[in-house]
Design a protein around this motif. Structure first.
Motif, PDB file in Angstrom:
ATOM      1  N   SER A 173       0.806  -1.242   0.032  1.00 39.43           N
ATOM      2  CA  SER A 173      -0.179  -0.084   0.104  1.00 39.43           C
ATOM      3  C   SER A 173       0.803   1.358  -0.115  1.00 39.43           C
ATOM      4  N   ASP A 232      -8.375   0.380   4.953  1.00 44.24           N
ATOM      5  CA  ASP A 232      -8.313  -0.765   5.140  1.00 44.24           C
ATOM      6  C   ASP A 232      -9.067  -1.755   5.877  1.00 44.24           C
ATOM      7  N   GLN A 243      -7.599   2.257   0.107  1.00 42.95           N
ATOM      8  CA  GLN A 243      -6.733   2.660   1.177  1.00 42.95           C
ATOM      9  C   GLN A 243      -6.125   4.031   0.650  1.00 42.95           C
TER      10      GLN A 243
END
Length: 274
Positions: free
Chosen positions: A35, A168, A215
């Motif tokens: 991420s 998330d 995210q």
């Protein structure tokens, strides 16, 4: 009737297949963890300075070396700051996912705002609707489905870059809505000199193009990053105070990149057309 030799070979094949499945699953999980920030921080050089991170942007388990000229000391685990936030509201995280990006339903000529009602205070965000329509449309859709409600902001980075990462539902850095959205607004006027200024809200991704999902990260201090992460909002003054309160409590590794010591939970996310 199966002979012992045939049975032995069958068991050997089954064992091999199980090993392959575990390896495939481990590789997939490692990619999902990427991420936004670690994937970047491992390759970005500002002048002769390498950034440090485990992966706000790459992921929660990978560790990258750091030599930042501007490093904010973070508390060691033994000197953990008090939790400045309240207990989360009652409720369960939604687990629904979707195969495709939602159809465009917002008015791209209108103004939209997003409110994150967190355990640490409200964070108001002015969304860049016309510049990042796919991203804003996705957040409008997910917020309307309650996708962000009761989710933790799982990563705080206090070394090299200065961001809080959220969005998330798994809380592990590997979750998403099941679909991806295209990168947008990467030539935003605010992204000068490979820097995301304080107050920016941008999408996390895997390090590859067009891999944003749900995210996102909130920048509480100017952070050196290449323009690879869709900037789609700006945090209001009250929200910056909340964000700085969270940052002041530090993160749990003492190394500058880990879960925030503050219990940061999004009780409710709301997108509103104004």
């Amino acid at each position: 009737m199966v002979s012992q030799e045939q049975r032995r070979r069958q068991l050997a094949r089954e064992k091999f297949l199980r090993q392959q499945q575990r390896r495939t699953s481990a590789r997939r999980k490692a990619r999902m963890r990427n991420s936004v920030i670690a994937s970047v921080l491992g390759v970005v050089v500002i002048g002769s300075v390498a950034l440090y991170t485990t992966g706000v942007l790459k992921n929660d388990d990978d560790k990258k070396t750091n030599a930042s000229a501007d490093v904010t000391p973070s508390a060691t685990p033994s000197s953990k700051a008090p939790d400045p936030c309240e207990k989360p509201a009652a409720g369960a995280i939604k687990k629904e996912t979707w195969k495709k990006e939602p159809a465009m339903s917002i008015d791209t000529s209108a103004k939209y705002t997003m409110k994150l009602a967190t355990t640490c205070g409200d964070i108001g965000i002015a969304l860049k609707t016309s510049a990042a329509p796919h991203t804003v449309n996705s957040f409008d859709f997910l917020a309307g489905k309650g996708f962000f409600d009761h989710t933790k902001c799982h990563r705080l980075t206090t070394n090299g870059i200065y961001v809080l990462q959220c969005g998330d539902p798994t809380g592990l850095g590997s979750g998403g809505p099941g679909y991806t959205i295209p990168d947008e607004n990467l030539k935003d006027a605010s992204l000068k000199g490979n820097k995301y200024p304080a107050g920016t809200v941008a999408m996390a991704n895997t390090g590859q193009k067009h891999t944003g999902g749900s995210q996102f990260f909130l920048v509480y201090k100017d952070s050196p990053l290449p323009p690879s992460y869709t900037p789609f909002g700006t945090i209001d003054a009250a929200g910056m105070k909340v964000l700085n309160k969270i940052a002041a409590a530090g993160e749990n590794t003492g190394a500058g990149d880990g879960a925030p010591n503050a219990t940061v939970v999004i009780n409710k996310a709301t997108v509103t057309k104004s």
